[in-house]
Structure formats: C-alpha cells, structure tokens
Design an enzyme around this catalytic site. Structure first.
Site: not given
Ligand code: SAH
Length: 399
Positions: A21, A27, A227, A256, A277, A325, A352
């Site tokens: 790149c 960047c 994603q 989550y 969530e 997650d 992550c």
């Molecule tokens: N599993 C989903 C999103 C993962 S990202 C996917 O793969 O698409 C992490 C998520 O956790 C986000 O949507 C964020 O809004 C949520 N989050 C963050 N803190 C939280 C909490 N204390 N309780 C519930 N959800 C939460």
C-alpha cells in the site's frame, strides 16, 4: 506455526514489506503492513500463545486466502486543499485527511464509487463541507456492500438537508455504477467527529441492503452494526456454532448479541435462544432480523448483560449454552459469576481482544470451568487486531 494448517483452505498471499500500500506510512490504519501476510499470521499466533497458551493449546490462526479488499464497510471524508476536492481516510489518531483513491483492505468497487462521487461534486459545482465554517455540502460518504448478495448502499452525509439537483446527481451516479442498489442522504449538521447524523432520506432504492450469513438474511441500514469482513465472519461464527454442539434441546443465551446474528444462526439447532444487548437500536434490528428469517424460538432483551444475567440467576433460571461476544473491554465479574450460577454446560466466548479474554478465562477456570478450545481467527488482516473463539466446558464433579 505448524505446517498444513488452515488458511481458509489455501496458502496465504504474500503481501507486505511496504509493497502492499502506497499510503501505509501516512495513513497508519494498517499496523502490520511492514510484514508479509505469513509473518502477520505468525505474529498474531505468537501474541495469542503468549496470552492464552496457559489455558491450553492455541489452535493455529485461520487466515484469509485473499487478505485484501475485505472491508465491506468503507468510509471517506471529504474536504478541500490546494489541489481541489479531496477524499480519503482520517490519519490514525488525528483529524487530518489522507487523500486516497484506493485502499488495500477496502472493497474496490466502494473505492471506485467514492472517486466517482468526488468527480461528480466538481461537475455539479457542489462543495465539500467545511467543518470550521460549518458550510458546504458533502461531509462523508459511507458505502456498505452485501458481500454475498452484491447489494450496495451509498450514504451521502451532508451538512444540511439541501441537495441541489439531487435527482440528476443520483442519476449520474447510478449511470456510472449500476451496481448501486440504494442511495441515502444522511444529514449531519452538528459540530462533531461522528460520521452519521440522525436523519436519513432515501433518495434511491429501499434505504437499506441485505446480506446473508449461511442461509440467514440480515438487513443492514446506514447505522446497523454488521461485521465488516463477511468472509471471515462466516468462519468466526461457524466456529462459534460448531463449539456449541447443539442438539435441538438447548436453551442458549446470546449475550452482547448486537443485531442478533450469532443467536439467529444458533436458533435452528436450539430449543430456545435468548439474546441480550445494551443498544436499543441493535435490539430493534435483531428483532427485525428474527422476523425476516421467520424464527419463532428467539427473544431479544435490551439490557446490560451483567444485570440481565444476575436477574436470571436470582430467578433460578437455567441455560445449557452461553455464547458471549463482549466489546474490547471484555466482560465483568458480575456477568461471569451469574454464568457460573446458571451453570451452562458450555460457554462459547467470542473475543476481539486476547488480553481481556485471558483475564476472563482466568475467572472461569477458577470457577468450575475448563478451557477446551482456543481458536484465533484473522478478521482484520494488516491490522494488529485478532479475534478468538474459546470453548469452555463445565467441570464434572471431581475433575
Ligand atoms: N455479537 C454481535 C455483536 C458483538 S459487538 C455480533 O457479532 O454482531 C459487542 C456488543 O456488545 C455491541 O453490540 C455492544 O452494544 C454490546 N454491549 C456493550 N456493552 C454491553 C453491556 N454491558 N451489556 C450488553 N451489551 C453490551
């Protein structure tokens, strides 16, 4: 790394050593471009082994077969300099725009559309937005592409609702890029570094796109969380579903859950799925996605995941599988202690951030769980991010 392991069925491409790149240094978005892709995978593998190796064997990271142009969500900022209108990416940790026409990790069609929009601005005598004066027209362009459906959404983020000659502008854009399926004007009239404002006006098509993961369809609106690397998302979610080993009788908690993707994928193999969530907009999308896929055995709740789990534990409820997650900060002890009280046979942890994963696994192994699998997945080639799926199983008495 061991030989003969998975790189999405093939050998990884050799990219790096600065030859990938031309914008790499300015960047700053891709931290690992000084390495070939094989070196990047090794680097991530070693990082995971250092942090997670004490919990068990870290499987070999699954890399991408073609680790370029994987981002299906592309954003460009617009401004002006001595040479005229520029579009590009904010330099890492600054508000300076690095002008670019192509990016190694962004979808190429999206990049081409952004260049076309920049040229059209000039011919339509529309100005980029000036953040200091709060004048001008175009602030950002956001492009989202459904990798499997091919649908493309263009979001034009403007400083006000005024859009002179909007119809001919859109016609000119669609004529040059007939692959675009919808165009939305998003109005952001605030002094803010956030890209999107609150108001959307659909100028062409439906105002959203759809994409699929396995056989399920998901709606992506300008704001929806989805994603950004669809190829590796199927790998990551596929591992999570595999580790759940569902037989059709399980109650699964998707904590989550975002827009419900993992829970929806799991619903076909489970008796019941409960998603939780914090973000109400994401829960609205999750409910919509469940309906869109005609899923009846799933419920979504807007709540803090820890509060929700504490309540479930207090109410004496049970779950067979918990999939979690959390964001980069990881989970917390209130959440995890309630999981331990609920006592699911399996906990599948999608992470992550291997650092917070290590901290959280440490809690679980001290509290009746053992780590059975650790699988890193390279969702973001060329950056230093790494995703991991870990499977924890409840110890049987005496283990
Ligand atoms: N599993 C989903 C999103 C993962 S990202 C996917 O793969 O698409 C992490 C998520 O956790 C986000 O949507 C964020 O809004 C949520 N989050 C963050 N803190 C939280 C909490 N204390 N309780 C519930 N959800 C939460």
């Amino acid at each position: 790394m061991q030989k003969n392991n998975t790189v999405a069925n093939n050998k990884p491409a050799r990219i790096g050593k600065g030859n990938g790149c031309p914008h790499y240094k300015k960047c700053g978005g891709c931290h690992l471009q000084n390495m070939t892709y094989e070196e990047q995978l090794k680097f991530k593998q070693i990082k995971c082994i250092k942090l997670l190796g004490k919990f068990g064997r870290v499987k070999e990271i699954i890399g991408m077969e073609n680790p370029t142009h994987y981002r299906c969500k592309v954003q460009a900022a617009f401004s002006k300099n001595k040479t005229g209108i520029i579009s590009g990416i904010y330099q890492s940790s600054t508000h300076k725009i690095v002008p670019i026409d192509t990016c190694l990790i962004e979808d190429s069609t999206a990049d081409e559309i952004i260049v076309t929009i920049r040229k059209l601005l000039k011919s339509f005598k529309l100005k980029p937005f000036d953040e200091n004066q709060m004048t001008g027209f175009l602030r950002h362009v956001l492009i989202r592409k459904g990798y499997y459906t091919g649908q493309i959404m263009v979001v034009l983020v403007t400083g006000s609702s005024l859009f002179p000659k909007s119809r001919s502008f859109i016609n000119a854009l669609i004529e040059r890029h007939p692959e675009i399926t919808t165009v939305v004007q998003n109005i952001n009239n605030k002094f803010t570094s956030l890209v999107l404002g609150d108001r959307n006006i659909t100028l062409y098509g439906d105002g959203y796109i759809e994409d699929t993961i396995f056989n399920y369809v998901f709606r992506i609106s300008p704001r929806s969380f989805y994603q950004v690397n669809p190829v590796m998302t199927t790998v990551l979610y596929g591992k999570a579903i595999e580790y759940m080993e569902l037989s059709g009788n399980e109650t699964v908690i998707d904590a989550y859950c975002g827009t419900g993707t993992i829970g929806i994928l799991a619903s076909g193999g489970a008796k019941k799925v409960i998603g939780v969530e914090l973000n109400a907009d994401a829960v609205r999308d999750a409910k919509f996605n469940a309906k869109r896929n005609d899923i009846k055995n799933i419920e979504f709740y807007t709540a803090d995941a820890s509060d929700f789990m504490v309540e479930m534990a207090k109410a004496g409820q049970t779950a067979d599988v918990v999939i979690m997650d959390p964001p980069r900060a990881g989970s917390d002890e209130r959440f995890m202690s309630s999981v331990v009280t609920l006592g699911p046979k399996k906990v599948v942890y999608v992470s992550c951030n291997p650092e917070t994963l290590a901290r959280d696994l440490n809690y679980f192994i001290k509290n009746r769980y053992k780590v059975k699998r650790i699988q890193p997945v390279d969702m973001f080639p060329h950056t230093n991010h790494v995703e991991t799926v870990a499977l924890l199983v409840r110890k049987i008495n005496g283990e």
